[in-house]
Design a protein around this motif. Structure first.
Motif, short mmCIF file in Angstrom:
data_model
loop_
_atom_site.label_atom_id
_atom_site.label_comp_id
_atom_site.label_asym_id
_atom_site.label_seq_id
_atom_site.Cartn_x
_atom_site.Cartn_y
_atom_site.Cartn_z
N LEU A 157 78.98 63.38 70.62
CA LEU A 157 78.20 64.02 69.57
C LEU A 157 76.80 64.44 70.04
CD1 LEU A 157 79.07 61.97 66.37
CD2 LEU A 157 79.64 64.34 66.87
N GLN A 158 76.41 64.03 71.21
CA GLN A 158 75.08 64.37 71.69
C GLN A 158 75.13 65.33 72.88
OE1 GLN A 158 72.98 60.66 72.18
NE2 GLN A 158 73.45 60.03 70.10
N LEU A 203 73.26 66.99 64.13
CA LEU A 203 74.27 66.58 63.15
C LEU A 203 74.42 65.07 63.14
CD1 LEU A 203 76.60 67.20 61.17
CD2 LEU A 203 78.09 67.40 63.16
N TYR A 204 74.55 64.49 64.31
CA TYR A 204 74.72 63.03 64.40
C TYR A 204 73.48 62.30 63.87
CZ TYR A 204 75.23 58.34 66.20
OH TYR A 204 75.31 56.98 66.30
N GLU A 205 72.31 62.77 64.26
CA GLU A 205 71.09 62.09 63.83
C GLU A 205 70.88 62.20 62.32
OE1 GLU A 205 68.08 63.82 66.32
OE2 GLU A 205 68.63 62.57 68.03
N LYS A 206 71.20 63.34 61.74
CA LYS A 206 70.99 63.52 60.30
C LYS A 206 72.09 62.87 59.47
CE LYS A 206 68.04 67.53 60.01
NZ LYS A 206 67.84 68.80 59.35
N SER A 207 73.31 62.90 59.98
CA SER A 207 74.42 62.38 59.17
C SER A 207 74.57 60.88 59.27
CB SER A 207 75.73 63.05 59.58
OG SER A 207 76.06 62.71 60.92
N GLY A 208 74.20 60.33 60.40
CA GLY A 208 74.32 58.89 60.56
C GLY A 208 75.76 58.41 60.66
N ASN A 209 75.95 57.17 60.35
CA ASN A 209 77.24 56.52 60.48
C ASN A 209 77.82 56.30 59.08
OD1 ASN A 209 79.30 54.57 60.76
ND2 ASN A 209 78.30 53.65 62.53
N ILE A 210 79.01 56.80 58.84
CA ILE A 210 79.62 56.68 57.51
C ILE A 210 79.78 55.22 57.08
CG2 ILE A 210 82.02 56.75 58.31
CD1 ILE A 210 82.62 58.48 55.77
N LYS A 230 83.37 56.32 50.25
CA LYS A 230 82.20 56.79 51.01
C LYS A 230 82.29 58.26 51.39
CE LYS A 230 80.97 52.34 52.94
NZ LYS A 230 80.69 51.58 54.16
N ARG A 231 83.49 58.76 51.62
CA ARG A 231 83.64 60.12 52.15
C ARG A 231 82.95 61.19 51.32
NH1 ARG A 231 89.17 63.07 51.93
NH2 ARG A 231 88.33 63.40 49.88
N PRO A 232 83.14 61.23 50.00
CA PRO A 232 82.52 62.32 49.24
C PRO A 232 81.00 62.39 49.39
CG PRO A 232 84.15 61.20 47.91
CD PRO A 232 83.97 60.39 49.15
N TYR A 233 80.34 61.24 49.27
CA TYR A 233 78.89 61.28 49.39
C TYR A 233 78.47 61.54 50.83
CZ TYR A 233 73.99 60.42 49.31
OH TYR A 233 72.64 60.58 49.48
N TYR A 234 79.22 61.06 51.78
CA TYR A 234 78.90 61.33 53.19
C TYR A 234 78.89 62.84 53.43
CZ TYR A 234 79.04 61.10 58.28
OH TYR A 234 78.75 61.26 59.61
N LEU A 235 79.89 63.54 52.92
CA LEU A 235 79.93 65.00 53.08
C LEU A 235 78.80 65.67 52.31
CD1 LEU A 235 83.79 65.48 52.96
CD2 LEU A 235 82.30 65.69 54.96
N VAL A 236 78.47 65.16 51.14
CA VAL A 236 77.33 65.67 50.38
C VAL A 236 76.05 65.46 51.18
CG1 VAL A 236 75.87 65.18 48.36
CG2 VAL A 236 78.33 65.52 48.08
N SER A 237 75.91 64.30 51.83
CA SER A 237 74.70 64.04 52.61
C SER A 237 74.57 65.01 53.77
CB SER A 237 74.65 62.58 53.08
OG SER A 237 75.56 62.34 54.12
N LEU A 238 75.70 65.43 54.34
CA LEU A 238 75.65 66.46 55.39
C LEU A 238 75.10 67.76 54.81
CD1 LEU A 238 79.04 65.97 57.26
CD2 LEU A 238 76.76 65.35 58.07
N ALA A 239 75.63 68.14 53.65
CA ALA A 239 75.16 69.37 53.00
C ALA A 239 73.67 69.28 52.70
CB ALA A 239 75.96 69.61 51.71
#
Length: 176
Positions: free
Chosen positions: A10-11, A19-26, A70-79
């Motif tokens: 990812l780096q 992307l990795y830094e902003k999204s973090g770990n699910i 967790k998945r729905p909010y994780y994808l929202v957090s990416l957005a």
């Protein structure tokens, strides 16, 4: 690919590093109550039935639910992290991700478009988010024909047939 080294993968360039830094770990994400409530309202009944079908123990079911929610909010957090406003989704089903994105865009002046071959969306959420969503009964080709906005994020969760995702990408290319 050696997934044991996924963080290194990812780096490999600036965009994937960002992307990795902003999204973090699910696994470490904290779900705001409004998104957890959406999961319980829309998806939990279906997931409970699946757990029964597979004879999962109470502990196994709870562990699955903790991860699935967790998945729905994780994808929202990416957005959110990338300032996304307009989202197109393929494969709405009951609408968990569709309505999670709708909750997010309701605070951004954005909009969510989605399609599916069947309309089985949660009725209460359909009404609640009617001002920030557009549903198209059909496939990605039909969805593409009604889109007249630049789309910032695509979420494809459609058919599992061979080449289906690639077909959806090709169908939506004109609005990328």
């Amino acid at each position: 690919m050696n997934w044991d080294n996924w963080q290194n993968w990812l780096q490999i360039d600036d965009k994937t590093t960002e992307l990795y830094e902003k999204s973090g770990n699910i696994n470490k994400i904290n779900i705001p109550e409004k998104y957890l409530s959406l999961w319980k309202e829309i998806s939990m009944p279906v997931q409970k039935q699946k757990a029964l079908n597979y004879n999962l123990s109470k502990e196994e079911t709870e562990k699955c639910f903790e991860q699935l929610s967790k998945r729905p909010y994780y994808l929202v957090s990416l957005a959110e992290n990338f300032g996304v406003k307009n989202i197109a989704e393929v494969g709405t089903a009951e609408g968990l991700q569709y309505f999670s994105f709708a909750e997010y865009v309701s605070n951004t002046a954005g909009h969510v478009w989605s399609c599916d071959l069947r309309d089985v969306r949660n009725k209460a959420c359909t009404e609640r988010y009617k001002d920030v969503t557009t549903f198209c009964l059909g496939d990605s080709s039909k969805l593409s024909s009604i889109l007249n906005e630049k789309i910032d994020l695509f979420y494809i969760d459609g058919s599992h047939e061979q080449n289906a995702v690639l077909t959806d990408i090709a169908n939506l290319k004109s609005v990328q």
